[in-house]
Design a protein around this motif. Structure first.
Motif, short mmCIF file in Angstrom:
data_model
loop_
_atom_site.label_atom_id
_atom_site.label_comp_id
_atom_site.label_asym_id
_atom_site.label_seq_id
_atom_site.Cartn_x
_atom_site.Cartn_y
_atom_site.Cartn_z
N ASP A 263 0.79 -1.37 0.06
CA ASP A 263 -0.12 0.02 0.10
C ASP A 263 1.00 1.10 -0.11
OD1 ASP A 263 0.83 -0.67 2.70
OD2 ASP A 263 -0.86 0.38 3.58
N ILE A 264 2.18 1.16 0.82
CA ILE A 264 2.88 2.32 0.52
C ILE A 264 3.54 2.55 -0.67
CG2 ILE A 264 5.18 3.39 1.50
CD1 ILE A 264 4.15 1.94 4.29
N PRO B 165 -0.28 4.07 -11.24
CA PRO B 165 -1.55 4.00 -10.60
C PRO B 165 -2.18 5.36 -10.32
CG PRO B 165 0.05 3.25 -9.02
CD PRO B 165 0.68 3.61 -10.34
N PRO B 166 -3.54 5.39 -10.67
CA PRO B 166 -4.15 6.62 -10.01
C PRO B 166 -4.11 6.90 -8.58
CG PRO B 166 -5.72 5.15 -10.80
CD PRO B 166 -4.23 4.42 -10.93
N ARG B 167 -4.31 8.20 -8.46
CA ARG B 167 -4.56 8.27 -6.94
C ARG B 167 -6.16 7.97 -6.38
NH1 ARG B 167 -1.46 13.94 -8.42
NH2 ARG B 167 0.09 12.92 -8.77
N GLU B 168 -6.16 6.91 -5.70
CA GLU B 168 -7.60 6.42 -5.36
C GLU B 168 -7.67 6.64 -3.64
OE1 GLU B 168 -7.31 2.70 -7.08
OE2 GLU B 168 -8.14 3.24 -8.88
N THR B 169 -6.52 6.13 -2.98
CA THR B 169 -6.88 5.83 -1.58
C THR B 169 -6.40 7.48 -1.05
OG1 THR B 169 -4.67 5.33 -1.13
CG2 THR B 169 -6.28 3.73 -1.62
N LYS B 170 -7.13 7.65 0.37
CA LYS B 170 -6.79 8.97 1.02
C LYS B 170 -5.21 8.97 1.23
CE LYS B 170 -10.97 8.99 3.62
NZ LYS B 170 -11.72 9.14 4.85
N MET B 171 -4.54 7.94 1.36
CA MET B 171 -2.87 8.10 1.54
C MET B 171 -2.48 8.68 0.04
SD MET B 171 -0.08 5.44 3.16
CE MET B 171 -0.16 4.13 2.14
#
Ligand SMILES: [Fe+2]
Length: 124
Positions: free
Chosen positions: A51-52, A66-72
């Motif tokens: 995930d990091i 990858p697109p920015r999807e998560t809050k992180m």
């Protein structure tokens, strides 16, 4: 990153690590096509959680990342730009110190689109 993790109920250790590592390969791959794509395998080899790695990849601007999807993901890109703005604010101060920089001063510079114009104020 740690503060935003707390705000969003996430793990500040994980988010903080993402923030610390996100530009680790810039000196190895100092261009937007190589960074952070070519650095990701090094992170994986060293056991950095996926995930990091994914968030670090999503802060890059090369095609195919990858697109920015998560809050992180989104926080990492936003904080990356914000820290660039804060650094620029420090560098124009007579003291050149972070210690006497105020949030009010940063907000003023944020609104001044001509100041540090390379900083993407719409990044999310
Ligand atoms: Fe970067």
């Amino acid at each position: 990153m740690r503060a935003y993790a707390v705000k969003f109920g996430e793990d500040p250790e994980v988010w903080g690590l993402a923030g610390l590592l996100h530009d680790f390969d810039w000196e190895i791959h100092p261009d937007l096509m190589g960074h952070p794509l070519k650095g990701a395998p090094l992170l994986r080899e060293r056991g950095v959680p996926e995930d990091i790695v994914r968030s670090i990849l999503s802060h890059g601007s090369a095609p195919g990342l990858p697109p920015r999807e998560t809050k992180m993901d989104k926080a990492l890109s936003a904080v990356d730009e914000l820290t660039g703005l804060i650094t620029a604010c420090v560098l124009v101060r007579p003291s050149r110190s972070l210690h006497d920089l105020t949030p009010k001063s940063v907000r003023g510079k944020w609104k001044d689109k001509a100041f540090a114009a390379a900083i993407n104020r719409a990044e999310n």
